[in-house]
Enzyme design. Structure first.
Site, PDB file in Angstrom:
ATOM      1  N   GLU A 190       0.821  -1.220   0.000  1.00 47.51           N
ATOM      2  CA  GLU A 190       0.000   0.000   0.000  1.00 47.51           C
ATOM      3  C   GLU A 190       0.850   1.262   0.000  1.00 47.51           C
ATOM      4  OE1 GLU A 190      -4.477  -0.476   1.833  1.00 47.51           O
ATOM      5  OE2 GLU A 190      -2.912   0.177   3.184  1.00 47.51           O
TER       6      GLU A 190
ATOM      7  N   HIS B  95       8.767 -26.672  -0.358  1.00 46.37           N
ATOM      8  CA  HIS B  95       8.221 -27.798  -1.106  1.00 46.37           C
ATOM      9  C   HIS B  95       7.092 -27.364  -2.033  1.00 46.37           C
ATOM     10  CE1 HIS B  95      10.545 -30.805   1.190  1.00 46.37           C
ATOM     11  NE2 HIS B  95      10.612 -29.757   2.001  1.00 46.37           N
TER      12      HIS B  95
ATOM     13  N   LYS C 104     -13.121   1.284  -2.806  1.00 46.28           N
ATOM     14  CA  LYS C 104     -14.153   1.599  -1.809  1.00 46.28           C
ATOM     15  C   LYS C 104     -15.298   2.375  -2.475  1.00 46.28           C
ATOM     16  CE  LYS C 104     -11.377   1.810   2.514  1.00 46.28           C
ATOM     17  NZ  LYS C 104     -10.819   2.675   3.564  1.00 46.28           N
TER      18      LYS C 104
HETATM   19  O1  PA5 Z   1      -3.230   1.447   5.778  1.00 50.34           O
HETATM   20  C1  PA5 Z   1      -4.329   1.904   5.524  1.00 50.34           C
HETATM   21  O2  PA5 Z   1      -4.562   3.123   5.566  1.00 50.34           O
HETATM   22  C2  PA5 Z   1      -5.486   1.002   5.148  1.00 50.34           C
HETATM   23  O3  PA5 Z   1      -5.091  -0.324   5.036  1.00 50.34           O
HETATM   24  C3  PA5 Z   1      -6.595   1.113   6.181  1.00 50.34           C
HETATM   25  O4  PA5 Z   1      -6.093   0.695   7.413  1.00 50.34           O
HETATM   26  C4  PA5 Z   1      -7.799   0.259   5.780  1.00 50.34           C
HETATM   27  O5  PA5 Z   1      -8.258   0.644   4.514  1.00 50.34           O
HETATM   28  C5  PA5 Z   1      -8.923   0.411   6.798  1.00 50.34           C
HETATM   29  O6  PA5 Z   1      -9.325   1.747   6.879  1.00 50.34           O
HETATM   30  P1  PA5 Z   1     -10.168   2.286   8.107  1.00 50.34           P
HETATM   31  O7  PA5 Z   1      -9.356   2.093   9.339  1.00 50.34           O
HETATM   32  O8  PA5 Z   1     -10.412   3.719   7.797  1.00 50.34           O
HETATM   33  O9  PA5 Z   1     -11.435   1.471   8.159  1.00 50.34           O
END
Ligand code: PA5
Length: 374
Positions: A257, A278, A367
């Site tokens: 990310e 394996h 989203k």
């Molecule tokens: O690292 C990030 O920002 C994302 O992985 C969020 O943690 C994830 O999308 C969840 O978002 P939220 O905590 O707003 O529900």
């Protein structure tokens, strides 16, 4: 103490420029966080954990991505002792999974920790609705609300508003810390404390790392950067400890990310050895040569260490660049160091590649699409 078994010709000027940028970034709150723990908030977390332990056989942890992978990784890895078991929910939209977890709860006493920084993510929101319904059926509205712990934004979002209206116990995800960098905030600390992890030791390890890991993290980030430039576009994280499978998942999220944007980034993959020797071991030894391997070398027994040595030798001979990260101890302190090491390495790596480590426009895109469809 984190060690690396390689050295690269780091451009120190570039690294210090990047470190300054990170420390000044509006989302760089995690950078010094282990050294600036809000002690009042920390005490509230411990108090809440004790209450949950006293009155609940299960804690349902609802969250996705950065709101759940970090604490799950540590609980699975360390296998701490606790009278309260953790159930994870809200990380998919599978009705089958939801029904399974609801059934698992049966008539046991439970509490809920709903974790969402934005407070609007659909998967956790839907799971929360279902588990809350069960909680109200069991304890009535007032009783149920006293068993809900909401970790979210300090001022805004649907979850924040609901938590204020119903007087849930609230914990804050700091504005300047993004989801995947948040395991050392209430996001991770509350479920970890409930699950029996020593959060003092975890933070102690992380705080020591703040000063200690700049050098190894810069070495590692620079090595990844130069490998990336030489068309090594996949990094395989390898661990020889089966219980660290979720730590690999946390790593993949952190790097994926943070780096994968603007058509850039190194694709993070993972293996657990020996089992994957394996299966994917064949590819590692002999397949397309576009990958490098990063071994997370936890202290281990003599036999397992022999496998580590054998793999390093074989894969190096098979022309894979093999990097090794040495971890001092397989406990809270060691993981505290490791978490901070990887957070810092990842932020430096992304900056070296010219991408913003702290946003996730791709995740936001899905989203928005999902909201349209529903
Ligand atoms: O690292 C990030 O920002 C994302 O992985 C969020 O943690 C994830 O999308 C969840 O978002 P939220 O905590 O707003 O529900």
């Amino acid at each position: 103490m984190i060690t690396v078994n390689f050295s690269s010709k780091v451009d120190t000027e570039k690294i210090s420029q990047v470190l300054t940028e990170i420390s000044k970034d509006p989302m760089g709150g995690w950078f010094e966080l282990p050294k600036r723990v809000d002690m009042a908030e920390f005490a509230r977390i411990k108090e809440a954990a004790k209450k949950i332990n006293d009155e609940s056989e299960y804690l349902v942890c609802i969250g996705i991505g950065g709101s759940y992978l970090g604490h799950r990784a540590l609980i699975e890895a360390l296998r701490p002792r606790s009278d309260t078991k953790i159930i994870y929910a809200g990380n998919s939209l599978s009705k089958r999974e939801l029904d399974h977890e609801l059934k698992r709860l049966g008539d046991h006493d439970f509490s809920i920790n709903v974790i969402s920084k934005s407070g609007t993510t659909l998967e956790p929101a839907i799971a929360f609705t279902e588990f809350k319904k069960k909680l109200i059926e069991k304890y009535g509205e007032e009783g149920a609300y006293s068993r809900i712990y909401a970790t979210t934004d300090a001022n805004k979002g649907t979850l924040h508003d609901e938590a204020v209206a119903n007087n849930y116990t609230r914990f804050v995800v700091p504005d300047n810390v993004g989801g995947r960098y948040s395991v050392l905030t209430a996001v991770g600390l509350l479920p970890l404390a409930v699950g029996g992890v020593d959060i003092d030791k975890l933070l102690e390890g992380a705080a020591e790392a703040v000063d200690q890991v700049i050098e190894p993290a810069s070495q590692y980030a620079w090595m990844r950067f130069t490998l990336g430039q030489r068309n090594y576009d996949t990094e395989v994280f390898a661990s020889f400890e089966p219980s660290t499978m979720y730590f690999n998942e946390w790593l993949k999220q952190l790097f994926g990310e943070s780096e994968g944007k603007n058509q850039k980034g190194i694709f993070p993959a993972s293996v657990i050895y020996s089992t994957d020797l394996h299966s994917l071991g064949q590819f590692m030894q002999d397949g397309r040569r576009n990958l490098f391997e990063t071994i997370i070398n936890f202290p281990t027994d003599e036999m397992n260490q022999k496998v580590v040595s054998a793999v390093v030798k074989a894969h190096t001979a098979g022309n894979i660049p093999v990097l090794s990260i040495g971890v001092s101890s397989f406990d809270e302190k060691g993981f505290g160091e490791l978490i901070y090491f990887f957070e810092l390495s990842c932020a430096i790596s992304a900056k070296l590649q010219g991408v913003n480590p702290f946003d996730q426009p791709g995740v936001e895109a899905y989203k928005a699409e999902l909201k349209q469809l529903l």
